[in-house]
Scaffold this motif. Structure first.
Motif, PDB file in Angstrom:
ATOM      1  N   SER A 172      24.631 -16.150  48.903  1.00  0.00           N
ATOM      2  CA  SER A 172      25.263 -16.188  47.582  1.00  0.00           C
ATOM      3  C   SER A 172      25.417 -17.635  47.113  1.00  0.00           C
ATOM      4  N   PRO A 173      24.464 -18.129  46.323  1.00  0.00           N
ATOM      5  CA  PRO A 173      24.593 -19.505  45.826  1.00  0.00           C
ATOM      6  C   PRO A 173      25.557 -19.588  44.654  1.00  0.00           C
ATOM      7  N   GLY A 174      26.118 -20.788  44.499  1.00  0.00           N
ATOM      8  CA  GLY A 174      26.795 -21.134  43.267  1.00  0.00           C
ATOM      9  C   GLY A 174      25.783 -21.768  42.336  1.00  0.00           C
ATOM     10  N   TRP A 175      26.211 -22.815  41.658  1.00  0.00           N
ATOM     11  CA  TRP A 175      25.291 -23.506  40.767  1.00  0.00           C
ATOM     12  C   TRP A 175      24.297 -24.324  41.597  1.00  0.00           C
ATOM     13  N   SER A 223      33.153 -25.618  33.563  1.00  0.00           N
ATOM     14  CA  SER A 223      33.141 -24.218  33.132  1.00  0.00           C
ATOM     15  C   SER A 223      33.266 -23.274  34.320  1.00  0.00           C
ATOM     16  N   LEU A 224      32.880 -23.744  35.503  1.00  0.00           N
ATOM     17  CA  LEU A 224      32.979 -22.941  36.721  1.00  0.00           C
ATOM     18  C   LEU A 224      34.332 -23.113  37.408  1.00  0.00           C
ATOM     19  N   GLY A 225      35.190 -23.925  36.816  1.00  0.00           N
ATOM     20  CA  GLY A 225      36.472 -24.201  37.435  1.00  0.00           C
ATOM     21  C   GLY A 225      36.420 -25.362  38.404  1.00  0.00           C
ATOM     22  N   GLY A 226      35.297 -26.081  38.386  1.00  0.00           N
ATOM     23  CA  GLY A 226      35.132 -27.236  39.273  1.00  0.00           C
ATOM     24  C   GLY A 226      34.357 -26.901  40.530  1.00  0.00           C
ATOM     25  N   ILE A 227      33.665 -27.892  41.050  1.00  0.00           N
ATOM     26  CA  ILE A 227      32.982 -27.779  42.337  1.00  0.00           C
ATOM     27  C   ILE A 227      33.569 -28.859  43.241  1.00  0.00           C
ATOM     28  N   PRO A 228      34.393 -28.508  44.216  1.00  0.00           N
ATOM     29  CA  PRO A 228      35.049 -29.514  45.046  1.00  0.00           C
ATOM     30  C   PRO A 228      34.095 -30.528  45.660  1.00  0.00           C
ATOM     31  N   LEU A 229      32.887 -30.098  45.999  1.00  0.00           N
ATOM     32  CA  LEU A 229      31.915 -31.031  46.575  1.00  0.00           C
ATOM     33  C   LEU A 229      31.466 -32.071  45.558  1.00  0.00           C
ATOM     34  N   GLY A 275      29.358 -25.228  47.327  1.00  0.00           N
ATOM     35  CA  GLY A 275      30.108 -26.484  47.251  1.00  0.00           C
ATOM     36  C   GLY A 275      31.599 -26.288  47.142  1.00  0.00           C
ATOM     37  N   GLY A 276      32.081 -25.095  47.471  1.00  0.00           N
ATOM     38  CA  GLY A 276      33.513 -24.824  47.418  1.00  0.00           C
ATOM     39  C   GLY A 276      33.991 -24.251  46.090  1.00  0.00           C
ATOM     40  N   THR A 277      33.064 -23.791  45.242  1.00  0.00           N
ATOM     41  CA  THR A 277      33.439 -23.335  43.900  1.00  0.00           C
ATOM     42  C   THR A 277      34.394 -22.153  43.927  1.00  0.00           C
ATOM     43  N   VAL A 278      34.102 -21.133  44.736  1.00  0.00           N
ATOM     44  CA  VAL A 278      34.976 -19.961  44.792  1.00  0.00           C
ATOM     45  C   VAL A 278      36.323 -20.385  45.371  1.00  0.00           C
ATOM     46  N   PRO A 279      37.410 -20.197  44.622  1.00  0.00           N
ATOM     47  CA  PRO A 279      38.704 -20.774  45.038  1.00  0.00           C
ATOM     48  C   PRO A 279      39.518 -19.906  45.977  1.00  0.00           C
TER      49      PRO A 279
END
Length: 259
Positions: free
Chosen positions: A180-183, A214-220, A253-257
């Motif tokens: 399951s990839p993010g962006w 728009s994705l709520g941020g990517i912590p990486l 990259g940690g997107t899903v919070p």
């Protein structure tokens, strides 16, 4: 300890293997010694170790053609990687999605996997070994109502179908795994960021930041690279991951919070 994936001489079909993550998966598998068949609407110039099938796998006929060609060319299937996906639906929320838009999203993101599995998994069951990877998306958990409702719903359906298939075929020697990839910074994503940047009067990096926001941020702090997703897929289809089945690997990259 060597990290040889022990994939030499394995036989694989990869859908959507000419661009983005699909192309990276094809490259990673070929480098590992896999014989690869992949799909394309238009066959590109020959690549060593790769056999291309020109077919539209969003159709019943296209999937049947790919299955026949893959089995004929390879003599069997050990690895099946469903990368094909994306969205052509208009923005504007639920009201903008008519019957045709919904059907297109399902025919692009769900039904090719269902149809090709139905055609090819019996050969894996007969040899009592094989690996299937369904590439889903974090959008199934984080849909964007303005633009990805239908895409996210189709990917959620793919994930549920994948889990059910894994429970059915794992006792018969066939593993099924979801990635399951993010962006991911594919060619299409680069064009999107450039377009958003132009509209916002900023540069490419600014466009990327707007997408991440728009994705709520990517912590990486960045999108994934196609090869990073491909390397994960190459690992899960290898004997090194021989006890992994029925699960989903998120690479975002940690997107899903949430946990």
């Amino acid at each position: 300890m060597s990290f040889d994936l022990d994939l030499n001489h394995r036989r694989a079909l990869v859908t959507g293997g000419t661009k983005g993550v699909g192309a990276a998966v094809v490259t990673a598998l070929v480098e590992a010694g896999v014989k690869v068949v992949t799909t394309a609407r238009t066959v590109p110039s020959d690549t060593p170790g790769v056999h291309y099938v020109a077919a539209d796998v969003t159709t019943v006929e296209g999937c049947a053609q790919v299955a026949r060609d893959a089995l004929a060319h390879l003599g069997g299937i050990d690895i099946l990687v469903h990368v094909l996906g994306g969205s052509t639906a208009p923005g504007g929320g639920f009201a903008a999605l008519d019957e045709d838009a919904w059907q297109k999203e399902l025919n692009l993101n769900l039904m090719p996997a269902v149809r090709l599995d139905r055609a090819l998994v019996p050969s894996m069951l007969a040899q009592r070994t094989g690996v299937i990877v369904h590439v889903t998306s974090i959008q199934r958990e984080l849909p964007l109502p303005e633009s990805t409702t239908a895409y996210a719903a189709a990917k959620a359906a793919l994930s549920t179908y994948s889990k059910a298939l894994s429970k059915e075929v794992a006792p018969k020697g066939v593993r099924v795994v979801r990635v399951s990839p993010g962006w991911v910074e594919t060619e299409a994503s680069v064009h999107l960021a450039e377009r958003i940047a132009k509209q916002a009067g900023t540069d490419y990096e600014g466009g990327k930041q707007l997408i991440m926001n728009s994705l709520g941020g990517i912590p990486l702090g960045r999108p994934a690279k196609p090869r990073e997703v491909a390397d994960l897929i190459a690992f899960v289809v290898s004997p090194r991951a021989g006890s992994i089945t029925g699960t989903e690997y998120v690479i975002d990259g940690g997107t899903v919070p949430t946990v």
